[in-house]
Design a protein around this motif. Structure first.
Motif, mmCIF file in Angstrom:
data_model
loop_
_atom_site.group_PDB
_atom_site.id
_atom_site.type_symbol
_atom_site.label_atom_id
_atom_site.label_comp_id
_atom_site.label_asym_id
_atom_site.label_seq_id
_atom_site.Cartn_x
_atom_site.Cartn_y
_atom_site.Cartn_z
ATOM 1 N N VAL A 410 16.274 81.856 81.283
ATOM 2 C CA VAL A 410 16.095 80.446 80.906
ATOM 3 C C VAL A 410 14.628 80.203 80.553
ATOM 4 N N PRO A 411 14.330 79.727 79.345
ATOM 5 C CA PRO A 411 12.922 79.474 78.974
ATOM 6 C C PRO A 411 12.297 78.424 79.889
ATOM 7 N N GLN A 412 11.143 78.750 80.452
ATOM 8 C CA GLN A 412 10.438 77.783 81.282
ATOM 9 C C GLN A 412 9.905 76.633 80.432
ATOM 10 N N GLN A 413 9.451 76.990 79.233
ATOM 11 C CA GLN A 413 8.955 75.991 78.294
ATOM 12 C C GLN A 413 9.808 76.037 77.032
ATOM 13 N N ILE A 414 10.260 74.878 76.605
ATOM 14 C CA ILE A 414 11.055 74.783 75.391
ATOM 15 C C ILE A 414 10.141 74.368 74.246
ATOM 16 N N GLU A 415 10.107 75.180 73.215
ATOM 17 C CA GLU A 415 9.242 74.902 72.068
ATOM 18 C C GLU A 415 9.889 73.874 71.146
ATOM 19 N N ILE A 416 9.038 73.030 70.570
ATOM 20 C CA ILE A 416 9.491 72.032 69.600
ATOM 21 C C ILE A 416 8.574 72.120 68.395
ATOM 22 N N SER A 417 9.144 72.173 67.215
ATOM 23 C CA SER A 417 8.372 72.282 65.976
ATOM 24 C C SER A 417 8.817 71.176 65.022
ATOM 25 N N ILE A 418 7.880 70.254 64.734
ATOM 26 C CA ILE A 418 8.166 69.125 63.841
ATOM 27 C C ILE A 418 7.026 69.010 62.846
ATOM 28 N N GLU A 419 7.324 69.147 61.570
ATOM 29 C CA GLU A 419 6.320 68.979 60.518
ATOM 30 C C GLU A 419 5.065 69.825 60.769
ATOM 31 N N ASN A 420 5.304 71.119 61.027
ATOM 32 C CA ASN A 420 4.205 72.072 61.269
ATOM 33 C C ASN A 420 3.453 71.808 62.581
ATOM 34 N N TRP A 421 3.945 70.899 63.360
ATOM 35 C CA TRP A 421 3.348 70.636 64.677
ATOM 36 C C TRP A 421 4.126 71.409 65.722
ATOM 37 N N GLY A 423 4.796 72.030 69.887
ATOM 38 C CA GLY A 423 4.615 71.510 71.235
ATOM 39 C C GLY A 423 5.611 72.153 72.177
ATOM 40 N N THR A 424 5.371 72.051 73.449
ATOM 41 C CA THR A 424 6.274 72.609 74.456
ATOM 42 C C THR A 424 6.525 71.590 75.547
ATOM 43 N N THR A 425 7.702 71.690 76.127
ATOM 44 C CA THR A 425 8.057 70.825 77.257
ATOM 45 C C THR A 425 8.910 71.620 78.224
ATOM 46 N N LYS A 426 8.819 71.273 79.476
ATOM 47 C CA LYS A 426 9.628 71.955 80.488
ATOM 48 C C LYS A 426 10.906 71.185 80.746
ATOM 49 N N ASN A 427 10.756 69.922 81.086
ATOM 50 C CA ASN A 427 11.926 69.101 81.386
ATOM 51 C C ASN A 427 11.904 67.778 80.625
ATOM 52 N N GLY A 428 11.074 67.684 79.600
ATOM 53 C CA GLY A 428 10.980 66.444 78.845
ATOM 54 C C GLY A 428 10.135 65.390 79.514
ATOM 55 N N GLU A 429 9.342 65.809 80.525
ATOM 56 C CA GLU A 429 8.574 64.832 81.298
ATOM 57 C C GLU A 429 7.257 64.456 80.636
ATOM 58 N N ASN A 430 6.787 65.236 79.654
ATOM 59 C CA ASN A 430 5.472 65.006 79.044
ATOM 60 C C ASN A 430 5.591 64.324 77.692
ATOM 61 N N GLU A 431 6.439 63.307 77.623
ATOM 62 C CA GLU A 431 6.658 62.617 76.354
ATOM 63 C C GLU A 431 5.379 61.951 75.852
ATOM 64 N N THR A 432 4.628 61.310 76.734
ATOM 65 C CA THR A 432 3.402 60.626 76.313
ATOM 66 C C THR A 432 2.402 61.614 75.721
ATOM 67 N N GLU A 433 2.217 62.714 76.400
ATOM 68 C CA GLU A 433 1.271 63.729 75.933
ATOM 69 C C GLU A 433 1.691 64.296 74.580
ATOM 70 N N LEU A 434 2.985 64.630 74.449
ATOM 71 C CA LEU A 434 3.467 65.214 73.195
ATOM 72 C C LEU A 434 3.439 64.192 72.067
ATOM 73 N N SER A 435 3.773 62.944 72.380
ATOM 74 C CA SER A 435 3.731 61.902 71.348
ATOM 75 C C SER A 435 2.315 61.716 70.836
ATOM 76 N N SER A 436 1.349 61.715 71.750
ATOM 77 C CA SER A 436 -0.047 61.594 71.345
ATOM 78 C C SER A 436 -0.480 62.783 70.494
ATOM 79 N N SER A 437 -0.078 63.964 70.904
ATOM 80 C CA SER A 437 -0.444 65.162 70.141
ATOM 81 C C SER A 437 0.176 65.148 68.757
ATOM 82 N N LEU A 438 1.454 64.758 68.687
ATOM 83 C CA LEU A 438 2.132 64.694 67.392
ATOM 84 C C LEU A 438 1.508 63.631 66.505
#
Length: 574
Positions: A410-421, A423-438
């Motif tokens: 089971v991947p500890q971190q799930i990768e997300i790729s949107i428009e060449n960006w 990001g990774t998340t474990k349980n979807g808890e870092n939405e604020t951080e990822l939204s800011s980064s995106l």
């Protein structure tokens, strides 16, 4: 002087109108170029979509062709089986017919002898033909003919003939003769290299066909096989690996992309996520599979004759080695059909099942084949129960190994790729951080796009030349210089206007892209939360498999004998 003034004004008006017309023409050209650019962008998007559809079409077309080819090939294989081995069926039908005819005494002994001898001529090389001649001669009390036929049957296939006659003697309730033929059969066996017909012997034991003495004898032999195999170095690891492979054959190949559409599209980790979810689903599949094996009652044959006839039918019908290559091809075709033309998936399943069709296997592999692949090993429900109960410890170990490997994958971190960006998340808890980064990523791209859309050297050169031409033309009223200067100035301001419009459009496009990307990110994170919950729910079914296996034992799954003697089992095998 006044006339020169009028001419001067008239000429300037003409030039001004001409420049205005030129400006309008330039705007039309700009609009057309902008339209072409938009159409090009749409065309690129359509081409990407068309390419994806083309790839899907090619894959679907390939599957359709493989499916059609497998169906056609399966028909040809069955025709070839019927052509090459069709006469086997006639011999097999005669075997049961002879026994049943002898039971009710409706056929004259001479007729039985003639029928069996004719089969001998029609089935050259087939072990069952002389065995039936021997049976017919025995029923007709022709000892010399029976011995000759018996020797020929043994020469053609000693093991099958011995097991066949052991079952015949059991059918006739001749216990001593049955024990003698079984001893002959057992004496030829190597627990590391058993023929596939040995499953008939296990079936006889599990079905309660043998009397108590013979049954105890068989049980002791099986105990001896297990003890002998257990003394081998690496036996335990081998069993775990063997059952690991057998359980893997039950892993589903479901594509969960219909449920997790955003993760499938925007997560590079999706392939692993899908495989892991199927691995966790195995617990429920295995639980239901074993539950179906042990659920309900097995209705034994109403009498000894029917029970032995069933075993004799299996012995003479399902385990002839000459047919094995064609049976392998037929099985592969059937798997391709089951997988709707996906040859690779079918091949993977076939590779896991192929040991069930091996000519010689170890006793433990035979039990594995009987338990997990009854459709190819031709094992009965009673044999499946007995095989699983004998192997329950190794099944449990292999299942726990599979569960552990699935959890580790089971991947500890799930990768997300949107428009060449990325990001990774474990349980979807870092939405604020990822939204800011995106958002920052898109803002940077917007800044880069805006920086690329600016007045260049040629534009500034144009305004410099335009001012210069005007300054040169004003003192002497040189209309050529004035026209050139006005043209340069108009072109400069027109270009600046277009750039302003283009920058505004870029800002609008990136604002829309940012909003859409953030929505996609939220959807991916929501699916991540749901995926983690889904995996845990599926994985929590693993202990149910362990509990089911812990609740069974071999002595529970040997049916009562058809004798009146009380059933006695030896000590548990495992």
């Amino acid at each position: 002087m006044s006339s020169e003034r009028i001419i001067h004004l008239a000429d300037l008006t003409f030039i001004h109108n001409s420049l205005q017309g030129l400006r309008g023409d330039i705007k039309v050209v700009y609009d057309q170029v902008d339209g072409v650019g938009q159409e090009l962008s749409v065309t690129r998007s359509d081409l990407a979509s068309l390419w994806q559809e083309f790839r899907e079409f090619v894959a679907a077309d390939l599957k359709a062709k493989e499916l059609h080819l497998a169906e056609t090939r399966q028909v040809k294989i069955r025709q070839e089986l019927d052509t090459k081995f069709g006469y086997y069926g006639e011999v097999r039908r005669l075997a049961t017919g002879v026994l049943q005819a002898a039971d009710i005494s409706l056929v004259r002994q001479d007729t039985l002898t003639t029928a069996t001898e004719e089969i001998m001529l029609a089935a050259p090389g087939y072990w069952l033909a002389p065995a039936l001649v021997a049976l017919g001669a025995w029923l007709n009390d022709k000892q010399e003919l029976a011995n000759k036929a018996l020797h020929e049957a043994i020469r053609r296939d000693d093991e099958k003939t011995s097991l066949f006659l052991a079952l015949i003697c059991r059918r006739a309730q001749r216990a001593n003769a049955c024990r003698t033929w079984l001893d002959r059969y057992f004496g030829q066996q190597d627990p590391l290299q058993l023929d596939r017909q040995t499953v008939v012997l296990v079936d006889a034991l599990a079905s309660g066909v043998f009397g108590s003495d013979v049954r105890n004898h068989c049980s002791q032999r099986i105990e001896g096989w297990v003890d002998e195999l257990s003394q081998r170095v690496g036996f335990i690891d081998e069993q775990r690996q063997q059952w690991n492979a057998a359980l893997r054959s039950k892993i589903p190949t479901t594509d969960h992309g219909n449920r997790y559409t955003y993760l499938k599209q925007y997560s590079p980790t999706w392939s692993t996520l899908n495989d892991v979810l199927n691995g966790a689903t195995l617990h429920e599949v295995v639980r239901d599979y074993f539950h179906n094996i042990f659920d309900g009652f097995i209705v034994p044959a109403p009498n000894l004759l029917a029970a032995v006839d069933d075993l004799l039918s299996k012995l003479v019908k399902n385990f002839d080695d000459e047919e094995l290559p064609l049976r392998r091809d037929e099985r592969l075709c059937q798997l391709i059909i089951d997988e709707l033309g996906d040859r690779q998936a079918a091949k993977n399943r076939y590779d896991l099942e192929c040991k069930a069709l091996d000519e010689n296997v170890s006793f433990m592999q035979l039990l594995t084949n009987a338990a997990m692949h009854p459709e190819t090993s031709h094992a009965s429900r009673a044999t499946q129960r007995y095989s699983v109960s004998l192997s329950r410890h190794w099944i449990k170990d292999a299942h726990q190994d599979l569960a552990a490997s699935t959890r580790a994958a089971v991947p500890q971190q799930i990768e997300i790729s949107i428009e060449n960006w990325q990001g990774t998340t474990k349980n979807g808890e870092n939405e604020t951080e990822l939204s800011s980064s995106l958002s920052n990523h898109i803002e940077q791209r917007k800044a880069q796009a805006l920086a690329a859309v600016k007045l260049g050297f040629k534009h500034w050169a144009a305004i410099v030349f335009g001012i210069g031409f005007v300054l040169l033309g004003l003192p002497s009223l040189n209309y050529l210089f004035l026209a050139l200067g006005a043209g340069c100035l108009i072109w400069f301001f027109s270009a600046r206007s277009k750039i302003t419009q283009k920058r505004k459009k870029i800002e609008q496009d990136f604002a829309r892209l940012k909003e859409q990307s953030l929505q996609i990110l939220k959807a991916c994170l929501a699916e991540t939360v749901e995926y983690r919950r889904d995996f845990v729910q599926r994985d929590e079914k693993a202990p149910e498999v362990t509990a089911l296996l812990d609740g069974i034992s071999p002595e529970q799954y040997v049916l009562s004998s058809h004798d009146s003697t009380r059933q006695v089992m030896a000590k548990p095998i495992v």
